[in-house]
Design a protein around this motif. Structure first.
Motif, short mmCIF file in Angstrom:
data_model
loop_
_atom_site.label_atom_id
_atom_site.label_comp_id
_atom_site.label_asym_id
_atom_site.label_seq_id
_atom_site.Cartn_x
_atom_site.Cartn_y
_atom_site.Cartn_z
N LEU A 10 -13.83 -11.60 -11.16
CA LEU A 10 -14.94 -11.60 -10.43
C LEU A 10 -15.21 -11.76 -9.95
CD1 LEU A 10 -17.57 -9.63 -11.69
CD2 LEU A 10 -19.13 -11.70 -13.22
N ALA A 13 -13.19 -10.00 -7.32
CA ALA A 13 -13.68 -8.44 -6.99
C ALA A 13 -14.39 -8.80 -6.26
CB ALA A 13 -14.44 -8.54 -8.46
N ASP A 14 -15.64 -9.70 -5.71
CA ASP A 14 -16.46 -9.87 -5.03
C ASP A 14 -16.07 -10.25 -3.58
OD1 ASP A 14 -18.43 -9.47 -6.75
OD2 ASP A 14 -19.18 -11.93 -6.83
N SER A 18 -13.93 -5.11 -5.92
CA SER A 18 -13.80 -3.94 -6.82
C SER A 18 -12.74 -5.43 -7.33
CB SER A 18 -12.77 -2.70 -7.10
OG SER A 18 -11.60 -2.52 -6.86
N ILE A 19 -11.93 -4.66 -9.21
CA ILE A 19 -11.86 -5.51 -9.65
C ILE A 19 -10.37 -4.92 -9.53
CG2 ILE A 19 -10.98 -5.75 -11.73
CD1 ILE A 19 -13.37 -5.75 -13.10
N ALA A 143 -7.14 -2.69 -12.69
CA ALA A 143 -8.12 -2.90 -13.18
C ALA A 143 -7.51 -3.55 -14.82
CB ALA A 143 -9.44 -2.32 -13.22
N GLU A 181 -15.15 1.50 -14.09
CA GLU A 181 -14.52 1.14 -12.70
C GLU A 181 -13.90 2.77 -12.59
OE1 GLU A 181 -12.21 -2.23 -10.57
OE2 GLU A 181 -11.52 -0.38 -9.39
N THR A 186 -19.88 -1.40 -11.84
CA THR A 186 -19.58 -2.77 -10.97
C THR A 186 -18.91 -3.61 -11.69
OG1 THR A 186 -21.61 -3.71 -12.72
CG2 THR A 186 -21.81 -2.49 -10.64
N PRO A 187 -18.44 -4.69 -11.36
CA PRO A 187 -17.47 -5.42 -11.71
C PRO A 187 -17.65 -6.16 -13.35
CG PRO A 187 -16.73 -5.53 -9.91
CD PRO A 187 -18.01 -4.28 -10.31
N GLU A 188 -19.37 -6.37 -13.13
CA GLU A 188 -20.08 -6.86 -13.64
C GLU A 188 -20.21 -5.69 -15.31
OE1 GLU A 188 -20.90 -6.39 -11.28
OE2 GLU A 188 -20.98 -9.06 -10.52
N SER A 190 -17.81 -3.91 -15.60
CA SER A 190 -16.42 -3.70 -16.69
C SER A 190 -16.62 -4.78 -17.78
CB SER A 190 -15.43 -3.36 -15.68
OG SER A 190 -15.14 -2.23 -14.66
#
Length: 296
Positions: A10, A13-14, A18-19, A143, A181, A186-188, A190
């Motif tokens: 995560l 990804a930030d 993205s993941i 991902a 995704e 969002t990655p969160e 996911s």
């Protein structure tokens, strides 16, 4: 493409946006390949997945044991009664892909051959529903791979080590995270999707009849797709699973280590140990093929 935790993924990804971008960046760093080379390999993998699903839906496949085959094709030809066409299509694609594996066809083991129907079924169906371009589907594979890498690092992807939860459960988590995704989550989200999917299959044993990756393995690919789709809807709907996905993965690993050997791919427990399971295994050992009277 292995991060030690989803929390670490995560954070990456930030940094990368993205993941999938984080996964591709790590793959480039670890292998020395450039981004174009990594994406080309992912595209090749997607092409194998597409071909496997198409083969399972279009050919009259039966496994050598004759225990499984044609179920994906049959379901695709059957109109859904209680669900919509998207759901039914995803299930038929999962069955088709898993049957190609059972028939010794070419598949992508994502994460294993026995669970190889789940990820393509979810991603291809999600892409179709969303109208997503191919390059985004390819990225979604990255991902999925990143989530699978975290599960491998913290627990296991082996049915022999952790039961079917480690195979179809992991596949469902990978597919759910990737599809979120793909859908713009969002990655969160996911991460929540992966947690929802894995918790839904926590404790699932590995009990192949006759020791073959056919019954109940093929059907379980479709079940895992259903779980993944539920996880995707919950995550994209804004629901958050209260246990962090890393802890869910840890729990899966602990449950897997707690399972007796009879429930870890030895064909000694679960459905393999039912009277019918034992009869089928004995029949196969003697050379009997259950559908040999159909004139194939």
């Amino acid at each position: 493409m292995s991060y030690a935790s989803f929390a670490e993924l995560l954070a990456a990804a930030d940094d990368h946006g993205s993941i999938s971008a984080a996964a591709i960046a790590l793959e480039c760093e670890e292998t020395g390949a450039d981004e174009a080379q990594v994406i080309a390999r992912l595209s090749d993998a997607l092409a194998v997945m597409e071909a496997a699903v198409e083969r399972g839906l279009s050919e009259e496949l039966r496994s050598r044991s004759d225990l499984v085959g044609r179920s994906g094709r049959a379901l695709a030809a059957s109109a859904p009664r209680l669900t919509d066409a998207t759901f039914a299509t995803a299930l038929s694609r999962a069955l088709a892909g898993a049957e190609v594996n059972a028939c010794m066809g070419r598949v992508v083991a994502a994460p294993t051959g026995g669970a190889s129907g789940v990820l393509p079924a979810v991603l291809l169906t999600a892409a179709e529903r969303l109208g997503a371009p191919r390059e985004r589907v390819v990225a979604a594979l990255a991902a999925a791979g990143a989530v699978g890498g975290v599960i491998a690092a913290r627990a296991t992807l082996s049915g022999a080590a952790g039961g079917c939860q480690a195979e179809t459960g992991a596949a469902a988590a990978m597919a759910a995270a990737a599809a979120v995704e793909l859908a713009g989550g969002t990655p969160e989200q996911s991460g929540h999707a992966a947690a929802f999917a894995l918790q839904g299959l926590l404790g699932l044993v590995c009990d192949p009849v006759g020791g073959l990756v056919e019954v109940p393995c093929v059907a379980r690919n479709a079940t895992a797709v259903a779980v993944a789709l539920a996880a995707i809807e919950m995550a994209l709907g804004g629901l958050a699973f209260p246990i962090p996905v890393d802890e869910v993965i840890d729990a899966m690993g602990h449950v897997g280590r707690s399972l007796p050997p009879s429930l870890r791919e030895t064909a000694l427990g679960g459905l393999a140990a039912t009277p019918t399971g034992r009869t089928l295994a004995s029949s196969l050992a003697s050379g009997y093929r259950p559908h040999s009277d159909e004139g194939e």
